[in-house]
Design an enzyme around this catalytic site. Structure first.
Site, PDB file in Angstrom:
ATOM      1  CG  ASP A 120      -1.950  -1.072   1.200  1.00  0.00           C
ATOM      2  OD1 ASP A 120      -2.407  -1.413   0.089  1.00  0.00           O
ATOM      3  OD2 ASP A 120      -2.321  -1.587   2.282  1.00  0.00           O
ATOM      4  CG  HIS A 121       1.396   5.636  -2.022  1.00  0.00           C
ATOM      5  ND1 HIS A 121       1.628   6.718  -1.202  1.00  0.00           N
ATOM      6  CD2 HIS A 121       2.139   5.851  -3.128  1.00  0.00           C
ATOM      7  CE1 HIS A 121       2.467   7.557  -1.792  1.00  0.00           C
ATOM      8  NE2 HIS A 121       2.795   7.051  -2.958  1.00  0.00           N
ATOM      9  N   PRO A 122       2.074   4.805   1.301  1.00  0.00           N
ATOM     10  CG  PRO A 122       4.183   5.714   1.690  1.00  0.00           C
ATOM     11  CD  PRO A 122       3.442   4.817   0.745  1.00  0.00           C
TER      12      PRO A 122
END
Length: 393
Positions: free
Chosen positions: A227-229
Site C-alpha cells: 500500500d502507498h504510505p
C-alpha cells in the site's frame, strides 16, 4: 560516433559493486577507464555470480568498457607507476575505507602536486568524516542503519531489505553524477576537486515524502507493505486470475479508475470522500475494488485501465520483465561478444542521448590484459616498465 566523455581518462581503483558501477557509467559515456587490480585474483567479483564458459556475467556486466592493469600497490614500484597514471588522468575513483588512499602515499597534498586538474572521487559507507567514518560498510548494513529497511515489508512483519543492492548502486550513480559535474566545473576553475558519495547519504536522499512527512510531524513512517504510505487506494489488487498493480495518484486518475470499475459513486460515501478518509478506511475501499475486479482477468484489466489513463501493470518477475516487448524495444538488454567466452547478454543503457549515445566498446577485460598497452598509451617510461611489479596475465 562521438561520445560525451571522449578523451577523459579515468583511473579506477574500485572493486565489488559501487565503484565499478560508477566507472561502468563513465565508460559507457566514452571515458577511457583503466581498472587497476591487484596481482593474484583481482576484483573478487571476477569469481562471483553465475558463470558461463568460465566467465562471471556479473563481472562482465559491471566492467564493460574498461581496460585492466595489474599493479602491486603494496610495492614502491607499483605506487610509482600509479603516480605516473594519476599525473595524466582526469579522474581517480576509489572505494577504500576513508584514509586508506592517504596511507598508500596519495593524500590530498600528493594528489594536488601530481595533478592539480585531477578529480578525485571517493565512494564510502558513511562519509569521510564523522563518528562512523571508520566503520566498515556493506549494503545490507547501510539499508538497516539508514532507516530504509524500516519502511519495507508488511506492518506486522520484521523490517525488510531491498532485493537489490540499492545503497551500492545509488552511491555509484551519485559518484558518476558528481564526477561529471566536477569535470564541468573544471572548465571554469582550471582545477580538479574532491567528490564524495557515501552509501548512507545517497539512500537517505531517496526518502522523498517519507522524510518530508517525518520532518514536518516528528512521526516516523511505518511499514505498509504494497500500500502507498500517503495515498489510497494505491497498491496491488486482485483480479479473477491474479494481481495487478494500480497507481491512482491523483483525484482525477482515481475517478477514472473507479469509473472503469462502475464504482465512482463510492466517492459520495462519507468514508471515502477525501484521501485522509480513504487512508483510514483503506481496507473497506480495497474490498469493494477487489470485488469488482473479479469480473475479468489481469491482461484485460491492464489493457482497459491503461486505455482509461490509469497507471496499471502486471507484477512481473525479472525474467518476464527482461523479455517484455517494451524493455526489448528500449534496448535494455544488449549483447556483446567476449573473446573466448562467446556472446554475453547484459543490461543496456538507461540514459538515451540523441547525438552522443552510450556505446558498448570493450568487453570486460581479462585480469591485467592491458597493462603494457595502457602504460605505453599513457607514456609511462620503458625504464619504469622494466623495474615495476606490473604483470600481464
Amino acid at each position: 560516433m562521438p561520445t560525451p566523455l571522449n578523451g577523459i581518462r579515468v583511473v579506477d581503483l574500485t572493486r565489488i559493486l559501487s565503484g565499478p558501477f560508477c566507472t561502468m557509467l563513465l565508460g559507457d559515456m566514452g571515458a577511457d577507464v583503466v581498472k587497476v587490480e591487484a596481482p593474484g585474483e583481482g576484483d573478487p567479483i571476477r569469481h562471483a555470480g553465475a558463470a558461463v564458459e568460465g566467465l562471471s556475467w556479473y563481472f562482465a556486466a559491471f566492467n564493460r568498457n574498461k581496460r585492466s592493469v595489474v599493479l602491486d600497490l603494496r610495492a614502491p614500484e607499483g605506487r610509482e607507476v600509479l603516480a605516473g597514471l594519476l599525473g595524466q588522468a582526469d579522474v581517480l575513483v576509489e572505494n577504500f575505507r576513508p584514509g586508506v588512499l592517504a596511507e598508500m602515499g596519495f593524500d590530498d597534498a600528493r594528489l594536488q602536486a601530481l595533478n592539480p586538474r585531477l578529480v578525485v572521487a571517493s565512494i564510502n559507507g558513511y562519509g569521510a568524516s564523522g563518528p562512523y567514518a571508520d566503520r566498515p560498510a556493506f549494503d545490507f548494513v547501510i539499508q538497516a542503519m539508514s532507516g530504509f529497511m524500516s519502511v519495507n515489508g508488511k506492518p506486522d512483519d520484521a523490517p525488510l531489505r531491498s532485493g537489490l543492492p540499492i545503497t551500492d548502486l545509488v552511491a555509484g550513480l551519485y559518484a558518476a553524477f558528481g564526477i561529471v559535474n566536477a569535470l564541468h566545473a573544471r572548465h571554469h576553475t582550471g582545477r580538479g576537486q574532491r567528490v564524495e558519495a557515501a552509501m548512507m547519504n545517497g539512500i537517505m536522499s531517496m526518502f522523498a515524502y517519507l522524510a518530508s512527512d517525518y520532518l514536518a510531524t516528528g512521526v516516523s513512517p511505518v511499514r505498509c507493505g504494497n500500500d502507498h504510505p500517503i495515498t489510497a487506494p494505491y497498491g496491488l489488487f486482485h483480479t479473477a486470475d491474479g494481481v495487478i498493480a494500480v497507481a491512482p495518484s491523483t483525484e482525477a486518475i482515481l475517478r477514472r479508475f473507479l469509473r472503469e470499475l462502475a464504482l465512482e459513486h463510492v466517492l459520495e460515501d462519507t468514508r471515502f470522500q477525501t484521501n485522509n478518509l480513504r487512508m483510514r478506511n483503506r481496507a473497506d475501499l480495497d474490498a469493494l475494488i477487489n470485488a469488482q475486479l473479479q469480473s475479468d482477468g489481469q491482461e484485460n484489466w491492464v489493457r482497459r485501465l491503461n486505455k482509461a489513463g490509469v497507471p496499471c501493470g502486471l507484477v512481473q518477475d525479472i525474467g518476464q520483465a527482461l523479455s517484455d516487448p517494451q524493455v526489448l524495444h528500449q534496448e535494455m538488454v544488449v549483447e556483446m561478444e567476449h573473446p573466448g567466452h562467446g556472446p554475453v547478454r547484459m543490461l543496456g543503457f538507461p540514459v538515451k542521448l540523441s547525438d552522443t549515445p552510450c556505446q558498448l566498446r570493450y568487453p570486460a577485460p581479462p585480469h591485467g590484459a592491458h597493462t603494457q598497452q595502457v602504460l605505453q598509451d599513457w607514456n609511462i617510461a620503458a625504464a619504469t616498465l622494466q623495474t615495476t611489479s606490473v604483470t600481464t596475465e
